[in-house]
Enzyme design. Structure first.
Site, PDB file in Angstrom:
ATOM      1  N   GLU A 137     -23.224   3.390   0.704  1.00 29.39           N
ATOM      2  CA  GLU A 137     -23.504   2.100   1.333  1.00 29.39           C
ATOM      3  C   GLU A 137     -22.388   1.102   1.056  1.00 29.39           C
ATOM      4  O   GLU A 137     -22.063   0.263   1.899  1.00 29.39           O
ATOM      5  CB  GLU A 137     -24.855   1.577   0.839  1.00 29.39           C
ATOM      6  CG  GLU A 137     -26.020   2.408   1.363  1.00 29.39           C
ATOM      7  CD  GLU A 137     -27.348   2.094   0.705  1.00 29.39           C
ATOM      8  OE1 GLU A 137     -28.373   2.084   1.413  1.00 29.39           O
ATOM      9  OE2 GLU A 137     -27.378   1.872  -0.522  1.00 29.39           O
ATOM     10  N   THR A 184     -31.410  -2.444   9.314  1.00 23.50           N
ATOM     11  CA  THR A 184     -30.297  -3.105   8.616  1.00 23.50           C
ATOM     12  C   THR A 184     -29.426  -3.947   9.542  1.00 23.50           C
ATOM     13  O   THR A 184     -28.373  -4.419   9.130  1.00 23.50           O
ATOM     14  CB  THR A 184     -29.406  -2.044   7.934  1.00 23.50           C
ATOM     15  OG1 THR A 184     -28.805  -1.206   8.942  1.00 23.50           O
ATOM     16  CG2 THR A 184     -30.195  -1.188   6.971  1.00 23.50           C
ATOM     17  N   CYS A 186       0.848  -1.201   0.000  1.00 20.27           N
ATOM     18  CA  CYS A 186       0.000   0.000   0.000  1.00 20.27           C
ATOM     19  C   CYS A 186       0.880   1.246   0.000  1.00 20.27           C
ATOM     20  O   CYS A 186       1.173   1.833   1.050  1.00 20.27           O
ATOM     21  CB  CYS A 186      -0.936  -0.004   1.205  1.00 20.27           C
ATOM     22  SG  CYS A 186      -2.210   1.271   1.123  1.00 20.27           S
ATOM     23  N   THR A 246     -26.008   3.219  11.120  1.00 19.15           N
ATOM     24  CA  THR A 246     -27.055   2.939  10.145  1.00 19.15           C
ATOM     25  C   THR A 246     -27.830   4.219   9.869  1.00 19.15           C
ATOM     26  O   THR A 246     -27.926   5.103  10.722  1.00 19.15           O
ATOM     27  CB  THR A 246     -28.021   1.853  10.645  1.00 19.15           C
ATOM     28  OG1 THR A 246     -29.004   1.593   9.635  1.00 19.15           O
ATOM     29  CG2 THR A 246     -28.716   2.272  11.929  1.00 19.15           C
ATOM     30  N   TYR A 247     -28.337   4.301   8.660  1.00 15.94           N
ATOM     31  CA  TYR A 247     -29.207   5.417   8.282  1.00 15.94           C
ATOM     32  C   TYR A 247     -30.610   4.893   8.007  1.00 15.94           C
ATOM     33  O   TYR A 247     -31.463   5.612   7.489  1.00 15.94           O
ATOM     34  CB  TYR A 247     -28.649   6.122   7.046  1.00 15.94           C
ATOM     35  CG  TYR A 247     -27.212   6.575   7.233  1.00 15.94           C
ATOM     36  CD1 TYR A 247     -26.908   7.760   7.886  1.00 15.94           C
ATOM     37  CD2 TYR A 247     -26.157   5.780   6.780  1.00 15.94           C
ATOM     38  CE1 TYR A 247     -25.595   8.165   8.076  1.00 15.94           C
ATOM     39  CE2 TYR A 247     -24.833   6.171   6.962  1.00 15.94           C
ATOM     40  CZ  TYR A 247     -24.558   7.353   7.611  1.00 15.94           C
ATOM     41  OH  TYR A 247     -23.257   7.745   7.805  1.00 15.94           O
ATOM     42  N   ASN A 248     -30.802   3.584   8.324  1.00 15.28           N
ATOM     43  CA  ASN A 248     -32.093   2.918   8.106  1.00 15.28           C
ATOM     44  C   ASN A 248     -32.541   3.009   6.659  1.00 15.28           C
ATOM     45  O   ASN A 248     -33.719   3.192   6.356  1.00 15.28           O
ATOM     46  CB  ASN A 248     -33.160   3.504   9.045  1.00 15.28           C
ATOM     47  CG  ASN A 248     -32.833   3.250  10.501  1.00 15.28           C
ATOM     48  OD1 ASN A 248     -32.553   2.129  10.900  1.00 15.28           O
ATOM     49  ND2 ASN A 248     -32.847   4.314  11.305  1.00 15.28           N
ATOM     50  N   THR A 249     -31.579   2.907   5.755  1.00 19.28           N
ATOM     51  CA  THR A 249     -31.893   2.901   4.325  1.00 19.28           C
ATOM     52  C   THR A 249     -31.151   1.755   3.653  1.00 19.28           C
ATOM     53  O   THR A 249     -30.101   1.305   4.124  1.00 19.28           O
ATOM     54  CB  THR A 249     -31.479   4.216   3.649  1.00 19.28           C
ATOM     55  OG1 THR A 249     -30.056   4.372   3.767  1.00 19.28           O
ATOM     56  CG2 THR A 249     -32.171   5.413   4.271  1.00 19.28           C
TER      57      THR A 249
END
Length: 548
Positions: free
Chosen positions: A519, A454, A200, A442-445
């Protein structure tokens, strides 16, 4: 100016004091010096220094340099970086004016390679200092710039998740610059050696720069043969933690603590924290397609832009919809089905069988052959035993000679945290906060769907990563992994977790076709943190066994 003075100049630009910045900006444009080649004494290809003995008639640095045709491309690349990335508008505007002045006087100015921080993610998706970063992200960006004199591409991409970025920056900053038994240059050098195991060059370049700014011995950058025996003794631990942490034994720990160039327990715990962090960071770097910094090799060019450059990301490797897995509607339905079945629980024997099945299937997921990753040619001096790489914990059709790590037997919460806190105070809470953000974020999407729980999907991803390193959670039904993670996602996760330098844009494009880029970056955050946790658990357990 000598090289140290040049570094001091850039440091003065990275301040919240507008008056101090104004004085430093004046020195960029008006000075009594000239740019002359210096044979790149620091090995980074700078090819320049600012001399102050020859004075030109009008006293301007740029015109003096142009008159002798010795303007440094590398120096101008630094100016270009500030013109694009600096969070302070006065610095951006002045640097743009300097570059325009060079161009008007017939000089060649470099341009940024690529279209932004990532070769996988469109630049329009990433918040920048001039394209609408919200207040929280802008403040983090400013803090990072003030601390390190740059807003690096890693930070820009991680800015898609501000809460995690804030925790990450606090933790990494403390590891490298906070209290602790290891000298600062040792910390940077351990990071360099660890990043080299995964080839890297991105992390190596950033850490080499900081190593020198901390007064590190330039000779060490010639390779392992030029460092103190104490650091050389640590290399076996770096190698094992980077690829097969389950091979770490209490005998290795004892050798480090009682050898002729012995480490103290406090030093070793800090080293384990650093190695675990920097052996996991390449997973995020390669998984997000992070581009070289503008002032790095490969980050700028004097060539005119091509149609490919102007059009942004190429879609040549984009898979068709039939081959890409992870349909949102399908995943949501699978999670609902699992929740309905939650009342029935398998026996412990059945859970172990499911774990073994997941691990066996993972062994069939082969990463691509090593590709062209833009790696540095001079990485070899930092790597010993380069053929030692990740191997599946249990090969197909074979009984593993290594015992599965039962997560309940040695946990971060019950044992690891307290051990780190005892010998390396303060960092344990920072790491725990960062780990918690990554696990619970989480963004609940999911794609276009909102108000989605999720948690099942996030837990499946986390536990799958741990399974690659032989870690089993007794309270988990591993059948959920095969339900929720399709083959493309598993292949991607295994590649970036175990062979990060082999990751391609095709791998990134091949999973979750109808999910957002943020995501997918979230997946990389979980790989980074689960990988750190796996490495730490193995080395901390070995230390505990030595102590008892």
């Amino acid at each position: 100016m000598e090289e140290s003075e040049l570094r001091w100049l850039f440091t003065r630009l990275a301040t919240r004091d507008a008056t101090e910045r104004s004085l430093a900006l004046a020195e960029i444009e008006v000075t009594g010096g000239e740019l002359v080649p210096n044979g790149s004494p620091n090995g980074t290809g700078d090819g320049m220094r600012i001399g102050s003995n020859d004075h030109c008639a009008d006293g301007t640095l740029i015109e003096s340099a142009l008159s002798k045709n010795v303007t440094s491309t590398r120096f101008l690349a630094h100016i270009l970086r500030l013109a694009i990335q600096c969070p302070f508008s006065d610095v951006r505007e002045r640097c743009k004016a300097v570059l325009q002045g060079v161009k008007e006087q017939g000089g060649k100015i470099p341009r940024q390679c690529g279209t932004g921080p990532s070769s996988f993610i469109p630049n329009s998706e990433i918040q920048g200092v001039e394209n609408g970063a919200d207040e929280q992200v802008r403040e983090i960006f400013t803090d990072v710039f003030v601390q390190s004199q740059r807003l690096d591409h890693l930070t820009a991409v991680m800015g898609l998740h501000p809460q995690y970025l804030a925790a990450f920056c606090r933790t990494q900053d403390f590891m490298l610059r906070g209290n602790g038994p290891l000298p600062y240059d040792y910390r940077n050098y351990i990071a360099i050696l660890t990043a080299a195991r995964h080839r890297c060059s991105y992390v190596m370049g950033l850490q080499e720069s900081e190593f020198l700014s901390q007064g590190g011995d330039r000779e060490w950058l010639q390779g392992l043969e030029h460092v103190p025996p104490k650091i050389q003794d640590l290399y076996e631990l770096i190698k094992l933690l980077s690829h097969r942490p389950w091979l770490i034994t209490q005998e290795l720990i004892e050798k480090l603590l009682k050898g002729p160039h012995n480490w103290t327990l406090s030093e070793l715990v800090q080293a384990c924290v650093l190695i675990s962090h920097f052996t996991s960071l390449p997973s995020f770097i390669y998984g997000c397609g992070i581009n070289p910094e503008i002032d790095m090799d490969g980050g700028h060019t004097l060539r005119p832009p091509s149609l490919t450059d102007e059009s942004g990301l190429s879609n040549n490797n984009k898979p068709n919809e039939e081959s890409a897995g992870g349909n949102v509607e399908e995943l949501v339905q699978k999670m609902k089905n699992i929740e309905k079945q939650s009342d029935t629980e398998d026996s412990q024997e059945e859970k172990v069988k499911k774990f073994e099945k997941v691990r066996e299937q993972s062994g069939k997921l082969l990463p691509r052959s090593p590709g062209s990753c833009g790696e540095r040619e001079d990485i070899t001096p930092f790597v010993q035993d380069p053929s030692f790489l990740y191997e599946d914990f249990a090969r197909r059709g074979e009984n593993s000679q290594f015992q599965t790590f039962r997560a309940q037997d040695y946990t971060w919460e019950d044992q690891g945290y307290s051990l780190v806190n005892r010998y390396y105070p303060d960092v344990s809470q920072l790491m725990d906060d960062k780990l918690g953000v990554a696990y619970n974020m989480t963004y609940n999407t999911m794609g276009h769907k909102k108000q989605v729980d999720t948690s099942l999907l996030r837990r499946a991803i986390w536990n799958y990563i741990h399974s690659l390193y032989g870690i089993r959670h007794d309270d988990y039904d591993y059948g959920e992994i095969n339900e929720l993670l399709d083959r493309q996602l598993k292949t991607y996760i295994k590649t970036i977790a175990c062979y990060p330098d082999r990751t391609t844009k095709h791998d990134y494009d091949s999973f979750w076709l109808d999910f957002k880029h943020s995501e997918k970056v979230h997946v990389n955050v979980m790989v980074l943190e689960a990988r750190i946790q796996a490495s730490l658990l193995y080395c901390l357990r070995a230390i505990m066994r030595y102590m008892t």
